[in-house]
Design a protein around this motif. Structure first.
Motif, PDB file in Angstrom:
ATOM      1  N   UNK A   4     -45.630 -28.402  25.751  1.00 12.40           N
ATOM      2  CA  UNK A   4     -46.903 -28.498  26.068  1.00 12.40           C
ATOM      3  C   UNK A   4     -47.694 -29.354  27.283  1.00 12.40           C
ATOM      4  N   UNK A   5     -46.988 -30.586  27.308  1.00 11.00           N
ATOM      5  CA  UNK A   5     -47.205 -31.103  28.537  1.00 11.00           C
ATOM      6  C   UNK A   5     -47.041 -30.822  29.758  1.00 11.00           C
ATOM      7  N   UNK A   6     -46.103 -29.922  29.889  1.00  9.98           N
ATOM      8  CA  UNK A   6     -45.740 -29.226  31.288  1.00  9.98           C
ATOM      9  C   UNK A   6     -46.609 -27.746  31.356  1.00  9.98           C
ATOM     10  N   UNK A  10     -47.346 -25.562  35.010  1.00 11.91           N
ATOM     11  CA  UNK A  10     -46.811 -24.177  35.248  1.00 11.91           C
ATOM     12  C   UNK A  10     -47.623 -23.231  35.476  1.00 11.91           C
ATOM     13  N   UNK A  11     -48.996 -23.317  34.636  1.00 10.34           N
ATOM     14  CA  UNK A  11     -50.052 -22.526  34.883  1.00 10.34           C
ATOM     15  C   UNK A  11     -50.794 -22.586  36.328  1.00 10.34           C
ATOM     16  N   UNK A  12     -50.639 -23.946  36.784  1.00  8.10           N
ATOM     17  CA  UNK A  12     -51.023 -24.185  38.267  1.00  8.10           C
ATOM     18  C   UNK A  12     -50.289 -23.438  39.234  1.00  8.10           C
ATOM     19  N   UNK A  37     -36.973 -26.419  33.872  1.00  9.05           N
ATOM     20  CA  UNK A  37     -37.931 -25.620  32.954  1.00  9.05           C
ATOM     21  C   UNK A  37     -37.627 -24.086  33.357  1.00  9.05           C
ATOM     22  N   UNK A  38     -37.274 -23.569  32.022  1.00 13.16           N
ATOM     23  CA  UNK A  38     -37.194 -21.812  32.113  1.00 13.16           C
ATOM     24  C   UNK A  38     -38.421 -21.352  31.974  1.00 13.16           C
ATOM     25  N   UNK A  39     -39.186 -20.740  33.076  1.00  7.54           N
ATOM     26  CA  UNK A  39     -40.412 -20.327  32.939  1.00  7.54           C
ATOM     27  C   UNK A  39     -40.509 -18.776  33.449  1.00  7.54           C
ATOM     28  N   UNK A  97     -40.686 -28.101  47.938  1.00 12.49           N
ATOM     29  CA  UNK A  97     -41.596 -28.909  47.101  1.00 12.49           C
ATOM     30  C   UNK A  97     -42.486 -27.752  46.443  1.00 12.49           C
ATOM     31  N   UNK A  98     -42.663 -27.664  45.337  1.00 12.74           N
ATOM     32  CA  UNK A  98     -43.690 -26.644  44.666  1.00 12.74           C
ATOM     33  C   UNK A  98     -45.090 -27.248  44.570  1.00 12.74           C
ATOM     34  N   UNK A  99     -45.063 -28.559  43.905  1.00 11.51           N
ATOM     35  CA  UNK A  99     -45.994 -29.494  43.510  1.00 11.51           C
ATOM     36  C   UNK A  99     -45.923 -30.914  43.536  1.00 11.51           C
TER      37      UNK A  99
END
Length: 326
Positions: A4-6, A10-12, A37-39, A97-99
């Motif tokens: 939940x913290x991540x 990932x939404x961003x 993270x598997x997203x 870098x993504x973020x």
């Protein structure tokens, strides 16, 4: 952090859901963790840095100087990923870098997952293909950055350079090496064709394609200006067993400089590759002696202190007599 913290992160980035969180490693000294993270139908990697000073250090060097060096190293890494990583060529790839986010005393560096780009293997025993691929990465990285700016990075790359290691120098029992430390550092700092060095180019910081022929690098906490031979020496110390170093030394240097020649044709055709090799190759022993000085002061029983490294340090001490003291 849990799933939940991540989620906001990932939404961003435009992902919808997290399927799995895998801890890849705990950061050195307890400064956080590296997670995958598997997203959705992909994956990303997050370097989660926690800044409070830990109570214990793996080698007992739990000092404020050590803590400040770590903090600066993470600033440097964030700077590298924001300003330099995306410029890395396809011949010396690094995750983009993504973020980058900061939450008080916690930093999050969100990166591409090299697995998604085909760099699926990390090895603890290198074959010749892995060694050549890593040397190729280093050669192209060095060639791309010869005489380039290093804004936001270390003025002197590598985690063992003398300016940040006075405690280890004071603890060094090898009097000859201690007396020569400043001169060794000066020779490397003033070496021709200064470039960017990775600064921690050990085998564990390279990821390979499944055939072992191509490498990508990670972990840029100690990237900065320096003599390229520092990276080559550190890499060899991690990838070749002490018993094989004497036998492999010439092959490794030949392999590196052959890759460098090709890289210079691409990035710096204005430079004389032969002159660069003549300037750098003799500094291999000096660069390793610099690292040897650190290891002997930091961990006197370390396995990287062995007959080969002792012999190389003696060779370097003889060699530097030809350099002026001032």
């Amino acid at each position: 952090m849990n799933h939940l913290d991540y989620l906001p992160i990932i939404k961003e980035l435009g992902f919808e859901s997290i399927h799995q969180v895998d801890v890849l490693q705990i950061l050195w000294g307890g400064y956080g963790e590296l997670v995958r993270l598997s997203v959705d139908d992909s994956s990303i990697v997050i370097k989660h840095i926690r800044l409070p000073k830990p109570e214990h250090h793996p080698k007992g060097w739990n000092t404020n100087r050590s803590h400040q060096r770590k903090l600066h190293s993470y600033h440097v890494e964030l700077n590298f990923y924001q300003a330099y990583a995306n410029l890395c060529s396809s011949n010396s790839p690094a995750p983009k870098a993504l973020l980058v986010k900061q939450h008080g005393s916690e930093w999050l560096l969100v990166m591409e997952d090299l697995h998604q780009l085909g760099y699926v293997d990390v090895v603890d025993k290198a074959q010749s293909t892995h060694i050549s691929a890593s040397l190729r990465w280093l050669a192209y990285f060095h060639a791309q950055h010869i005489e380039s700016p290093h804004k936001g990075l270390w003025d002197k790359g590598t985690y063992w350079h003398l300016d940040t290691r006075p405690d280890e120098l004071e603890a060094l029992a090898d009097e000859d090496l201690r007396c020569a430390a400043q001169k060794i550092d000066k020779i490397l700092t003033q070496a021709p064709y200064q470039t960017l060095v990775h600064g921690d180019a050990k085998l564990a910081n390279f990821c390979f394609t499944s055939d072992g022929k191509f490498a990508a690098a990670v972990d840029f906490q100690y990237v900065g200006q320096g003599c390229a031979m520092k990276d080559v020496a550190l890499f060899m110390s991690s990838a070749v067993s002490p018993e094989q170093c004497t036998k492999e030394e010439n092959w490794i240097l030949d392999e590196y400089f052959e890759h460098l020649k090709q890289a210079l044709r691409l990035f710096r055709p204005d430079l004389d590759a032969k002159h660069i090799e003549q300037s750098w190759r003799p500094l291999f022993a000096v660069a390793w002696a610099d690292f040897h000085r650190f290891v002997k002061g930091w961990s006197p029983e370390h396995w990287k202190i062995n007959p080969y490294t002792e012999g190389l340090a003696i060779k370097a001490l003889e060699q530097i007599k030809a350099y002026p003291d001032r």
